[in-house]
Design an enzyme around this catalytic site. Structure first.
Site, PDB file in Angstrom:
ATOM      1  N   ASN A   9       0.873  -1.177   0.000  1.00 21.84           N
ATOM      2  CA  ASN A   9       0.000   0.000   0.000  1.00 21.84           C
ATOM      3  C   ASN A   9       0.910   1.228   0.000  1.00 21.84           C
ATOM      4  OD1 ASN A   9      -1.767   2.075   0.522  1.00 21.84           O
ATOM      5  ND2 ASN A   9      -2.276   1.412   2.597  1.00 21.84           N
ATOM      6  N   LYS A  11       0.225   4.314  -0.386  1.00 22.31           N
ATOM      7  CA  LYS A  11      -0.373   5.531   0.174  1.00 22.31           C
ATOM      8  C   LYS A  11      -0.084   6.732  -0.751  1.00 22.31           C
ATOM      9  CE  LYS A  11      -0.147   3.358   4.644  1.00 22.31           C
ATOM     10  NZ  LYS A  11      -0.126   3.456   6.089  1.00 22.31           N
ATOM     11  N   HIS A  94      -9.599   1.257   4.626  1.00 24.32           N
ATOM     12  CA  HIS A  94      -8.342   1.457   5.362  1.00 24.32           C
ATOM     13  C   HIS A  94      -8.579   2.428   6.519  1.00 24.32           C
ATOM     14  CE1 HIS A  94      -4.260   2.672   6.316  1.00 24.32           C
ATOM     15  NE2 HIS A  94      -3.874   1.539   5.757  1.00 24.32           N
ATOM     16  N   GLU A  96      -6.951   4.836   7.568  1.00 21.15           N
ATOM     17  CA  GLU A  96      -6.709   6.257   7.245  1.00 21.15           C
ATOM     18  C   GLU A  96      -7.910   6.858   6.514  1.00 21.15           C
ATOM     19  OE1 GLU A  96      -2.875   5.639   5.412  1.00 21.15           O
ATOM     20  OE2 GLU A  96      -2.053   5.133   7.381  1.00 21.15           O
ATOM     21  N   GLU A 164      -5.550  -4.700  10.571  1.00 24.96           N
ATOM     22  CA  GLU A 164      -4.537  -3.661  10.750  1.00 24.96           C
ATOM     23  C   GLU A 164      -4.836  -2.888  12.031  1.00 24.96           C
ATOM     24  OE1 GLU A 164      -2.494  -2.590   6.810  1.00 24.96           O
ATOM     25  OE2 GLU A 164      -4.206  -1.287   7.036  1.00 24.96           O
ATOM     26  N   GLY A 170       2.385   2.420  10.749  1.00 29.44           N
ATOM     27  CA  GLY A 170       3.359   3.503  10.581  1.00 29.44           C
ATOM     28  C   GLY A 170       4.027   3.931  11.878  1.00 29.44           C
ATOM     29  N   SER A 209       3.256  -1.973  10.371  1.00 28.64           N
ATOM     30  CA  SER A 209       4.707  -2.031  10.590  1.00 28.64           C
ATOM     31  C   SER A 209       5.304  -3.403  10.271  1.00 28.64           C
ATOM     32  CB  SER A 209       5.060  -1.595  12.015  1.00 28.64           C
ATOM     33  OG  SER A 209       4.670  -0.239  12.225  1.00 28.64           O
TER      34      SER A 209
HETATM   35  P1  PGA Z   1       2.751   0.419   7.644  1.00 22.38           P
HETATM   36  O1  PGA Z   1       1.314   0.629   6.973  1.00 22.38           O
HETATM   37  O2  PGA Z   1       3.293  -0.887   7.115  1.00 22.38           O
HETATM   38  O3  PGA Z   1       3.563   1.602   7.218  1.00 22.38           O
HETATM   39  O4  PGA Z   1       2.537   0.354   9.119  1.00 22.38           O
HETATM   40  C1  PGA Z   1       0.433  -0.453   6.774  1.00 22.38           C
HETATM   41  C2  PGA Z   1      -0.854   0.037   6.178  1.00 22.38           C
HETATM   42  O5  PGA Z   1      -1.328   1.119   6.539  1.00 22.38           O
HETATM   43  O6  PGA Z   1      -1.448  -0.653   5.321  1.00 22.38           O
END
Ligand code: PGA
Length: 248
Positions: A9, A11, A94, A96, A164, A170, A209
């Site tokens: 992903n 982003k 997601h 976000e 998640e 992140g 992460s």
């Molecule tokens: P990350 O993001 O691996 O940077 O923690 C995962 C995601 O949001 O899909």
């Protein structure tokens, strides 16, 4: 046996130059017997990514789609447009999107229906916040997000769920393999009660992460069928190492 799946992903990252560089490296080094692999760049880089991945084992997907099919919805991109362009996958719900765009469970459900109708393979994301985990609500939150997205859907063929935990995205904090496995088993139990889903055959990805250094121990657990990878998906070496861990 569920085939492992690793999805990047990206982003809101990248430029034409960085997309070309990243995908040239990923496609060139993709093992012949790769697990399922997909990358999800921003909308504006999808076409370029589809060209660069053509003929390879790397599929391309969108990070979101509209719940509407077409019409006067400025700024929106429909699932049908993604499919028409050559996308195979789409990420829905997601955290976000839920956090910064106030996406509700019912909007996630409508997007899921639109994506399935367009013939896309859907990854629906669920996960609790840190406060919800600390107050013992993690399972109830995830169960309610799953019900909200899946209940009453006409078609759930091939659905993929991504667990998640918001506190792990992140942040460098990963759910331990035990924490992740426990929630994945719980999710599979929830899926067993949903009409139109074969829970044993449904892939449940972990996201939050995931790195080259922790992927193997996550993938070794019974109900962890791959990963949705954010930050580490932007580095070809890291992403390929995670793909390699899924292959092992
Ligand atoms: P990350 O993001 O691996 O940077 O923690 C995962 C995601 O949001 O899909």
């Amino acid at each position: 046996m569920r085939q492992k799946l690793v999805v990047g992903n990206w982003k809101m990252h990248g430029s034409r130059a960085s997309v070309a560089d990243l995908l040239d490296k990923i496609v060139a080094a993709m093992p012949a017997a790769a697990p399922g692999v997909a990358v999800c760049p921003s909308y504006v880089h999808l076409s370029q990514a589809i060209q660069l991945c053509a003929g390879s084992a790397v599929a391309v997907g969108g990070q979101d789609c509209s719940h509407m099919q077409s019409g006067a919805y400025t700024g929106e991109v429909s699932a049908q447009m993604l499919a028409d362009l050559g996308c195979r996958w789409v990420i829905i719900g997601h955290s976000e999107r839920r956090q910064y765009h106030s996406e509700s469970d019912s909007l996630v459900a409508a997007k899921l229906g639109a994506a399935m109708a367009a013939g896309l393979q859907v990854i629906v994301c669920v996960g609790e916040t840190r406060e919800q985990r600390e107050s013992g609500e993690a399972e109830a939150v995830v169960a309610s997000q799953l019900r909200g997205a899946l209940d009453g859907q006409a078609n759930l063929a091939g659905l993929v769920v991504a667990y998640e935990p918001v506190w792990a995205i992140g942040t460098g904090l990963t759910a331990s393999p035990d924490q992740a496995q426990a929630m994945h088993a719980f999710i599979r139990g929830c899926l067993a009660g949903v009409a139109g889903i074969d829970a044993d055959a449904t892939r449940v990805l972990y996201g939050g992460s995931v790195k080259a250094g922790n992927a193997a121990e996550l993938f070794a657990r019974q109900d962890i069928d791959g990963a949705l990878v954010g930050g580490a998906a932007l580095d070809a070496g890291d992403f390929l190492a995670i793909v390699g861990a899924a292959q092992a």
